[in-house]
Design an enzyme around this catalytic site. Structure first.
Site, PDB file in Angstrom:
ATOM      1  N   VAL A  79      -4.891  -4.663  -5.332  1.00  0.00           N
ATOM      2  CA  VAL A  79      -5.937  -3.706  -5.716  1.00  0.00           C
ATOM      3  C   VAL A  79      -5.285  -2.698  -6.518  1.00  0.00           C
ATOM      4  CG1 VAL A  79      -5.948  -2.333  -3.485  1.00  0.00           C
ATOM      5  CG2 VAL A  79      -8.013  -2.503  -5.023  1.00  0.00           C
ATOM      6  N   GLY A  80      -4.102  -1.953  -6.132  1.00  0.00           N
ATOM      7  CA  GLY A  80      -3.541  -1.031  -6.995  1.00  0.00           C
ATOM      8  C   GLY A  80      -2.988  -1.594  -8.013  1.00  0.00           C
ATOM      9  N   GLY A 158     -12.204   5.739  -0.780  1.00  0.00           N
ATOM     10  CA  GLY A 158     -12.711   4.532  -1.375  1.00  0.00           C
ATOM     11  C   GLY A 158     -13.020   3.526  -0.243  1.00  0.00           C
ATOM     12  N   ARG A 231       0.665   3.935  -1.263  1.00  0.00           N
ATOM     13  CA  ARG A 231       1.698   3.867  -2.039  1.00  0.00           C
ATOM     14  C   ARG A 231       2.715   4.979  -1.482  1.00  0.00           C
ATOM     15  NH1 ARG A 231      -0.050  -0.370  -3.310  1.00  0.00           N
ATOM     16  NH2 ARG A 231      -0.436  -1.374  -5.101  1.00  0.00           N
ATOM     17  N   ASP A 255       3.521   1.647   5.654  1.00  0.00           N
ATOM     18  CA  ASP A 255       3.447   0.470   5.297  1.00  0.00           C
ATOM     19  C   ASP A 255       3.958   0.239   3.811  1.00  0.00           C
ATOM     20  OD1 ASP A 255       2.944  -2.731   5.136  1.00  0.00           O
ATOM     21  OD2 ASP A 255       1.297  -2.251   3.882  1.00  0.00           O
ATOM     22  N   HIS A 279       5.419  -3.536   3.478  1.00  0.00           N
ATOM     23  CA  HIS A 279       4.253  -3.661   2.740  1.00  0.00           C
ATOM     24  C   HIS A 279       3.322  -4.767   2.990  1.00  0.00           C
ATOM     25  CE1 HIS A 279       2.595  -2.132  -1.579  1.00  0.00           C
ATOM     26  NE2 HIS A 279       1.553  -2.308  -0.712  1.00  0.00           N
TER      27      HIS A 279
HETATM   28  C1  DGY Z   1      -2.460  -3.491  -2.877  1.00  0.00           C
HETATM   29  O1  DGY Z   1      -3.314  -4.527  -3.240  1.00  0.00           O
HETATM   30  O2  DGY Z   1      -2.541  -2.689  -3.796  1.00  0.00           O
HETATM   31  C2  DGY Z   1      -1.650  -3.666  -1.851  1.00  0.00           C
HETATM   32  O3  DGY Z   1      -0.801  -2.696  -1.947  1.00  0.00           O
HETATM   33  C3  DGY Z   1      -1.037  -4.992  -1.609  1.00  0.00           C
HETATM   34  O4  DGY Z   1      -2.028  -5.880  -1.291  1.00  0.00           O
END
Ligand code: DGY
Length: 312
Positions: A79-80, A158, A231, A255, A279
């Site tokens: 998603v990031g 979010g 992050r 994480d 992560h």
């Molecule tokens: C993301 O999706 O941004 C997470 O950090 C990894 O799945």
């Protein structure tokens, strides 16, 4: 037929390769090695393909996009999207996609896991058993921190932040305060004065980079648990360590680290009140399968001149 390349092998990829072939959509190939492509390899695979499925550790910067402006689509398996240069992609009209929603629950659950592990001191307790130190029932050992009715500060309101907030409200009748606090009825004094836990769920950008530093930690009036599943670059690890050693921070659950992977000699790993995960926020089989599906749907749409269902 158009050619699509995934920079790592992802869940269910064989199924989607066959689906794409049967439906005359695209040829799908991927990196079979259990390691990331080097930047040189990334350039080289991009040259021979029409679209890419990238991982959050692939650096898709302006130079890369300029050099590979023939690409018709890039979908990040995350998603990031801080690893993608959005402005450059716009310049070269390369549509970008990501994988929101499907990983919301898994990532919120990961934040919950970190917090529970810290507050109930599970790492120390597990080590005690494994090391043969468990002698009898102890009235004074491993007594943790009761989470019931505590105040949880959420940074990033979010989907994932809200899912974590709901979990905390349902499980512990937590009071939730959001940051920035302005629109949420909580004052700055309340946020920094009341929170027992700070959990990060924001994207990495110019506002959040380095946000959790010694200045932020000093403003917190109560000792608190710090959780980051967003992050690593949103926090400063030296400042976290300092806060922990001074007793301003009760425990640190990460994480995500900065850099990733965390160096094996990081002093944070030697502390009792830290839990560090590699992560794995979205790492459940079903979630990762759903992420694969979203990437395929993004690519399929872009290659047939439609807008991606999840475009950035
Ligand atoms: C993301 O999706 O941004 C997470 O950090 C990894 O799945």
């Amino acid at each position: 037929m158009k050619k699509v390349y995934a920079t790592r092998k992802i869940e269910n990829i064989e199924y989607w390769r066959d689906y794409a072939k049967e439906n005359n959509l695209f040829d799908l190939c991927w990196n079979e090695r259990e390691e990331n492509l080097s930047q040189a390899e990334l350039y080289s695979v991009a040259k021979g393909n029409d679209a890419l499925i990238t991982m959050l550790c692939d650096n898709i910067d302006a130079d890369f996009l300029k050099e590979n402006n023939h690409l018709l689509a890039i979908s990040n398996y995350a998603v990031g999207h801080n690893n993608l240069d959005k402005k450059a992609a716009q310049t070269y009209s390369i549509p970008l996609g990501n994988t929101p929603d499907v990983l919301t629950h898994a990532t919120a659950e990961c934040a919950l896991t970190l917090l529970l592990m810290l507050s109930r001191r599970t790492q120390e307790a597990i080590a005690n058993v494994k090391e043969g130190q468990w002698k009898t029932w102890e009235p004074l050992q491993f007594n943790g921190f009761d989470l019931r009715e505590r105040t949880i500060g959420i940074i990033g309101d979010g989907r994932i932040g809200q899912a974590f907030a709901k979990m905390a409200e349902n499980l512990w009748q937590a009071k939730v305060l959001y940051y920035p606090y302005k629109d949420r009825g909580a004052s700055e004094e309340q946020f920094f004065g009341e929170c027992d836990v700070i959990s990060l769920h924001c994207p990495l950008n110019e506002k959040s980079e380095g946000l959790i530093d010694s200045h932020f930690i000093d403003r917190m009036e109560k000792p608190f648990y710090f959780i980051n599943t967003a992050r690593g670059a949103c926090h400063k690890e030296d400042d976290l360590l300092d806060g922990l050693r001074k007793g301003k921070i009760l425990g640190i659950g990460l994480d995500v680290t900065d850099p990733e992977p965390m160096q094996a000699n990081s002093p944070l790993l030697k502390e009792e009140s830290t839990v560090i995960l590699p992560h794995i926020g979205s790492a459940t089989k079903k979630t990762r399968q759903e992420m694969t599906k979203l990437c395929m749907k993004n690519i399929e749409a872009a290659l047939t001149n439609k807008s991606m269902p999840h475009s950035i």
